[in-house]
Design an enzyme around this catalytic site. Structure first.
Site, PDB file in Angstrom:
ATOM      1  N   HIS A  99       0.835  -1.208   0.000  1.00 29.97           N
ATOM      2  CA  HIS A  99       0.000   0.000   0.000  1.00 29.97           C
ATOM      3  C   HIS A  99       0.869   1.257   0.000  1.00 29.97           C
ATOM      4  O   HIS A  99       0.628   2.189  -0.779  1.00 29.97           O
ATOM      5  CB  HIS A  99      -0.914  -0.004   1.224  1.00 29.97           C
ATOM      6  CG  HIS A  99      -1.686   1.255   1.405  1.00 29.97           C
ATOM      7  ND1 HIS A  99      -2.921   1.467   0.833  1.00 29.97           N
ATOM      8  CD2 HIS A  99      -1.400   2.395   2.095  1.00 29.97           C
ATOM      9  CE1 HIS A  99      -3.369   2.666   1.151  1.00 29.97           C
ATOM     10  NE2 HIS A  99      -2.461   3.255   1.924  1.00 29.97           N
ATOM     11  N   GLU A 100       1.877   1.284   0.865  1.00 27.82           N
ATOM     12  CA  GLU A 100       2.749   2.457   0.923  1.00 27.82           C
ATOM     13  C   GLU A 100       3.555   2.606  -0.363  1.00 27.82           C
ATOM     14  O   GLU A 100       3.817   3.726  -0.815  1.00 27.82           O
ATOM     15  CB  GLU A 100       3.681   2.369   2.137  1.00 27.82           C
ATOM     16  CG  GLU A 100       2.963   2.351   3.480  1.00 27.82           C
ATOM     17  CD  GLU A 100       1.990   3.496   3.659  1.00 27.82           C
ATOM     18  OE1 GLU A 100       2.228   4.589   3.094  1.00 27.82           O
ATOM     19  OE2 GLU A 100       0.976   3.312   4.355  1.00 27.82           O
ATOM     20  N   HIS A 103       1.665   4.518  -2.851  1.00 27.23           N
ATOM     21  CA  HIS A 103       1.778   5.975  -2.768  1.00 27.23           C
ATOM     22  C   HIS A 103       2.994   6.475  -3.547  1.00 27.23           C
ATOM     23  O   HIS A 103       2.945   7.547  -4.168  1.00 27.23           O
ATOM     24  CB  HIS A 103       1.883   6.412  -1.306  1.00 27.23           C
ATOM     25  CG  HIS A 103       0.595   6.316  -0.545  1.00 27.23           C
ATOM     26  ND1 HIS A 103      -0.582   6.857  -1.012  1.00 27.23           N
ATOM     27  CD2 HIS A 103       0.301   5.731   0.651  1.00 27.23           C
ATOM     28  CE1 HIS A 103      -1.548   6.615  -0.135  1.00 27.23           C
ATOM     29  NE2 HIS A 103      -1.042   5.936   0.876  1.00 27.23           N
ATOM     30  N   HIS A 107       3.043   9.105  -6.655  1.00 26.86           N
ATOM     31  CA  HIS A 107       3.939  10.259  -6.749  1.00 26.86           C
ATOM     32  C   HIS A 107       4.644  10.276  -8.098  1.00 26.86           C
ATOM     33  O   HIS A 107       4.743  11.324  -8.755  1.00 26.86           O
ATOM     34  CB  HIS A 107       4.956  10.208  -5.613  1.00 26.86           C
ATOM     35  CG  HIS A 107       5.772  11.445  -5.482  1.00 26.86           C
ATOM     36  ND1 HIS A 107       6.915  11.518  -4.731  1.00 26.86           N
ATOM     37  CD2 HIS A 107       5.619  12.690  -6.022  1.00 26.86           C
ATOM     38  CE1 HIS A 107       7.424  12.739  -4.802  1.00 26.86           C
ATOM     39  NE2 HIS A 107       6.653  13.461  -5.579  1.00 26.86           N
TER      40      HIS A 107
END
Length: 228
Positions: A99-100, A103, A107
Site C-alpha cells: 500500500h505504501e 503511494h 507520486h
C-alpha cells in the site's frame, strides 16, 4: 446543574463509525499478522522489489518506530515502514508495505489527488490549529466574523479528509494489483491482504465522516448564536 450541549448529538454517528473502524482494523491486522506469506519476503524486501520493478530507484525504504506508523513521504521520497511491517513476512506486513509503495507509484505518476493533498498540507496545518481557537473566541465575544473565519479554517480540514479518500483507495488498488500480477501472493493470501487494506481504508472513511459532522456542529452552533 449539569448541561449537555445538544449539538454533541450530531457527532454520535461519527463516533460510532470511528470506534467500529478502529476495532475492525485492530482485529484484522492482528489476525493476518499471524499468517506468514508463502513467498517468504519481509515488508521491506517486498517494497524494494516493487519499487525496482517499477523502475523507481530514487525512493529510500527506511524503518520507523511505532505500530502501523507506515507512510510515504513525497517531500523526501522516503517510504517509512514500522518495525512490525519492515521485518515481518505476514500478510498484514506485505499488504501495508505494498500500500505504501502504491503511494510512491502515485507520486511518480503525478496522481492528481495526491498532488493536491500534498500541496494543501501546509495550509491545512495552519487552518486546523487556528479553527477552534478562532471559533471559540468568536462565540465568547459574540463576534460573528471570527466565528465564520473559524468555520472556514475548519472547512480546510474537512476538504483534506475528503481528498485523502481517493488517495488511500487508489494506493490500495495499486497494492493489490502489484501483489497479484507479481505473483507474490496466492489467491487465498490476496484475500487476507485485501481484508487488511479494506479495514484500514474504513478508518479514513470514519475520519472524513467525523470531520463533516463536526463541521455541521460548528454551523449549528453558529446559527444558534446568531438567532439569539
Amino acid at each position: 446543574m449539569f448541561y449537555m450541549d445538544p449539538t454533541y448529538a450530531i457527532l454520535i454517528p461519527g463516533l460510532l463509525v470511528s470506534l467500529w473502524a478502529q476495532c475492525r482494523v485492530d482485529s484484522v491486522t492482528r489476525k493476518y499478522a499471524r499468517v506468514s506469506a508463502r513467498c517468504g519476503l519481509t515488508g521491506a524486501e517486498l517494497a524494494q522489489r516493487l519499487l525496482h520493478e517499477e523502475g523507481i530507484d530514487d525512493v529510500t525504504v527506511e524503518r520507523i518506530g511505532g505500530n502501523l506508523t507506515d507512510h510515504y513521504d513525497p517531500s523526501t521520497r522516503t517510504l517509512r515502514l514500522s518495525q512490525g511491517v519492515a521485518d515481518s513476512t505476514s500478510l498484514t506486513a506485505l499488504g501495508v508495505a505494498a500500500h505504501e509503495t502504491g503511494h510512491a507509484l502515485q507520486h511518480r505518476d503525478a496522481y492528481k489527488p495526491l498532488v493536491l493533498r500534498t500541496a494543501v498540507v501546509p495550509t491545512v496545518n495552519i487552518g486546523s490549529n487556528l479553527s477552534w481557537p478562532l471559533f471559540l473566541i468568536g462565540l465568547i465575544f459574540n463576534w460573528q466574523p471570527l466565528i465564520t473565519l473559524g468555520i472556514v479554517f475548519f472547512l480546510l480540514t474537512v476538504l483534506f479528509t475528503l481528498i485523502t479518500l481517493p488517495v488511500e483507495f487508489n494506493a490500495s488498488k495499486r497494492a493489490m494489483t502489484a501483489l497479484s500480477s507479481g505473483g507474490y501472493l496466492d489467491a487465498d493470501e490476496l484475500d487476507g491482504a485485501g481484508r487488511v487494506l479494506k479495514a484500514a481504508a474504513m478508518t479514513y472513511v470514519a475520519a472524513a465522516l467525523t470531520a463533516v459532522l463536526q463541521l455541521l456542529r460548528l454551523l449549528a452552533l453558529s446559527n444558534r448564536r446568531r438567532d439569539r
